[in-house]
Design a protein around this motif. Sequence first.
Motif, mmCIF file in Angstrom:
data_model
loop_
_atom_site.group_PDB
_atom_site.id
_atom_site.type_symbol
_atom_site.label_atom_id
_atom_site.label_comp_id
_atom_site.label_asym_id
_atom_site.label_seq_id
_atom_site.Cartn_x
_atom_site.Cartn_y
_atom_site.Cartn_z
ATOM 1 N N ARG A 15 0.819 -1.213 0.000
ATOM 2 C CA ARG A 15 0.000 0.000 0.000
ATOM 3 C C ARG A 15 0.856 1.268 0.000
ATOM 4 O O ARG A 15 0.661 2.149 -0.857
ATOM 5 C CB ARG A 15 -0.952 -0.002 1.199
ATOM 6 N N VAL A 18 2.856 1.707 -3.416
ATOM 7 C CA VAL A 18 2.045 2.278 -4.499
ATOM 8 C C VAL A 18 1.894 3.781 -4.307
ATOM 9 O O VAL A 18 2.065 4.567 -5.252
ATOM 10 C CB VAL A 18 0.658 1.603 -4.554
ATOM 11 N N ASP A 19 1.596 4.180 -3.087
ATOM 12 C CA ASP A 19 1.402 5.597 -2.801
ATOM 13 C C ASP A 19 2.670 6.395 -3.061
ATOM 14 O O ASP A 19 2.630 7.472 -3.673
ATOM 15 C CB ASP A 19 0.959 5.768 -1.346
ATOM 16 N N ALA A 22 3.318 6.668 -6.871
ATOM 17 C CA ALA A 22 2.345 7.552 -7.526
ATOM 18 C C ALA A 22 2.638 9.010 -7.206
ATOM 19 O O ALA A 22 2.579 9.880 -8.087
ATOM 20 C CB ALA A 22 0.928 7.177 -7.087
ATOM 21 N N ARG A 23 2.992 9.295 -5.963
ATOM 22 C CA ARG A 23 3.318 10.672 -5.572
ATOM 23 C C ARG A 23 4.595 11.162 -6.248
ATOM 24 O O ARG A 23 4.783 12.376 -6.425
ATOM 25 C CB ARG A 23 3.463 10.760 -4.053
ATOM 26 N N ALA A 30 -1.340 -1.352 -9.619
ATOM 27 C CA ALA A 30 -1.313 -2.023 -8.320
ATOM 28 C C ALA A 30 -1.972 -3.387 -8.467
ATOM 29 O O ALA A 30 -3.191 -3.487 -8.621
ATOM 30 C CB ALA A 30 -2.048 -1.184 -7.275
ATOM 31 N N ARG A 37 -8.364 -1.568 -3.933
ATOM 32 C CA ARG A 37 -7.800 -0.218 -3.971
ATOM 33 C C ARG A 37 -7.752 0.364 -2.572
ATOM 34 O O ARG A 37 -8.722 0.272 -1.806
ATOM 35 C CB ARG A 37 -8.651 0.677 -4.881
ATOM 36 N N ASP A 38 -6.634 0.985 -2.228
ATOM 37 C CA ASP A 38 -6.521 1.688 -0.961
ATOM 38 C C ASP A 38 -7.141 3.071 -1.112
ATOM 39 O O ASP A 38 -6.962 3.747 -2.133
ATOM 40 C CB ASP A 38 -5.051 1.820 -0.566
ATOM 41 N N TRP A 41 -4.847 6.088 -2.147
ATOM 42 C CA TRP A 41 -4.114 6.154 -3.414
ATOM 43 C C TRP A 41 -4.649 7.242 -4.323
ATOM 44 O O TRP A 41 -5.843 7.561 -4.318
ATOM 45 C CB TRP A 41 -4.201 4.829 -4.162
ATOM 46 N N ASP A 42 -3.755 7.768 -5.140
ATOM 47 C CA ASP A 42 -4.145 8.715 -6.183
ATOM 48 C C ASP A 42 -5.124 8.046 -7.140
ATOM 49 O O ASP A 42 -5.019 6.845 -7.425
ATOM 50 C CB ASP A 42 -2.892 9.183 -6.933
ATOM 51 N N VAL A 45 -4.021 5.696 -10.051
ATOM 52 C CA VAL A 45 -3.488 4.354 -9.862
ATOM 53 C C VAL A 45 -4.442 3.339 -10.463
ATOM 54 O O VAL A 45 -5.643 3.332 -10.170
ATOM 55 C CB VAL A 45 -3.265 4.052 -8.367
ATOM 56 N N THR A 47 -5.685 -0.545 -10.833
ATOM 57 C CA THR A 47 -5.658 -1.781 -10.063
ATOM 58 C C THR A 47 -5.893 -2.967 -10.988
ATOM 59 O O THR A 47 -6.534 -2.843 -12.035
ATOM 60 C CB THR A 47 -6.724 -1.787 -8.954
#
Length: 340
Positions: A15, A18-19, A22-23, A30, A37-38, A41-42, A45, A47
Motif C-alpha cells: 500500500r 504504491v502511494d 504515484a506521488r 497495483a 484499492r486503498d 491512493w491517487d 493508480v 488496479t
Amino acid sequence: MKKAVVIGASGQIGRPVVDALARDGWEVTAASRGGGRDAGWDEGVRTARLDRSDDTALAALVGDDCDVLVDVVAYDARHARQLTSLAGRVGSAVVISTVSVYEDGSGRNFDTLGEPDGFPAFPVPVQEAQQTIAPGETSYSTNKAALERELRTVADEFPVTVLRPAAVHGPYSPLPRELYFVKRNLDGRRRRVLAYKGRSLFHPSSARNIAELARLAAARPGTRVLNACDDETPTAAEIGAAIDAVMGVETQTSFLDGAPEGSVGGTPWSIPLPVVFDMSAAKRELGYQPVVSYAGSLPETVAWLTEALAERDWRECFPHFADRYPDLFDYAAEDAWFAA
C-alpha cells in the motif's frame, strides 16, 4: 510518464509503495489477488487482479513497457525465476527479502532460535556483507535466501535491488507486534513485566520507510542488496512507553533480569541479544532518509489496532500473531507473579 507495476499491492508494504511511487510521478499498476484499492491512493493508480502462480498472467500484466517492477511478496526461487524471465522487458526490479537470511559466524540464525544456545550473536550493527543462511525450501528464511540467489543469476542484464527489512510495523500487518502493548492498555492493564530488563533491541522497519527505499531504488536502478530499516532501534521498554504516550495511559513496569518466566515477561521484542542493522549503505547509495520515526508512526498503528480490536477477538483479527505468540496475554499468570 514512467510505468511501474507493484505485485502484492494490497498488503502492509504494498500500500505505501504504491502511494510513494504515484506521488513521485509514476504511472502505477497495483496488482493483488483481490485487485483492491486503498482509499489513500491517487485516482490515477490502476488496479488489477493477479494470481501470482499464473506466469502467463504476470507476463501479460507487466507487458513490454514496464520501467520498474516492485515485488513485495516474492517468496522463493520460483518467484525469482518468474521475475528473471522478464529480463529485457522490464527496466529494473525492486524485490523485498528479509533480514532473516542472515546468520552469525557459528551458523546460528532465525531458524535456530528455539534450539539451546540457538540465538544468533550478530555484530552490531549487521552489514549487508554478513554471511547468509544456505538457500533451500525448508523455511521462510531458506526460501528467501533461494530467492536472492536466483535473482543474482541475471545481475549483469537485469538490475535488481533487494531490500531486507526487519520487524515490519504499520497498519495492515499480519503480525502487529505493537498489539502486545495496545491490547493490554485497552484491557485496562496498568502493570506489566518485561524480560531482559526491558533492554532488548530488535530493529523495526516502518512500511512507509520501506516504501521510501523502493521509491528511491526505482528512480536509481542498480544491482544491490540493502538493509531496509528505520533510523533508530528503540528498546522494548521504550516502545511500551511510546505506545502508552499515544494512548494517554500510565503503566508501572517491572523487569526480569533475564529470560521470560513462562508466559511472564515475554513480548515480541524480548530477545537475549541485540539484532540491529546498518543503514549506511542505503544512505550512501540511494540518499535514503527515513520519512517517519518509530514514535511518529505509532498514532496510525495504534488507531488501526484499536479499531480492529473493537470489532473482533484478537485471535480472529490476527491469527498469525496468535499462532506465533499464544501466551502473551496470560494475565492470570502475570497476576500470580506479582502476588508472589
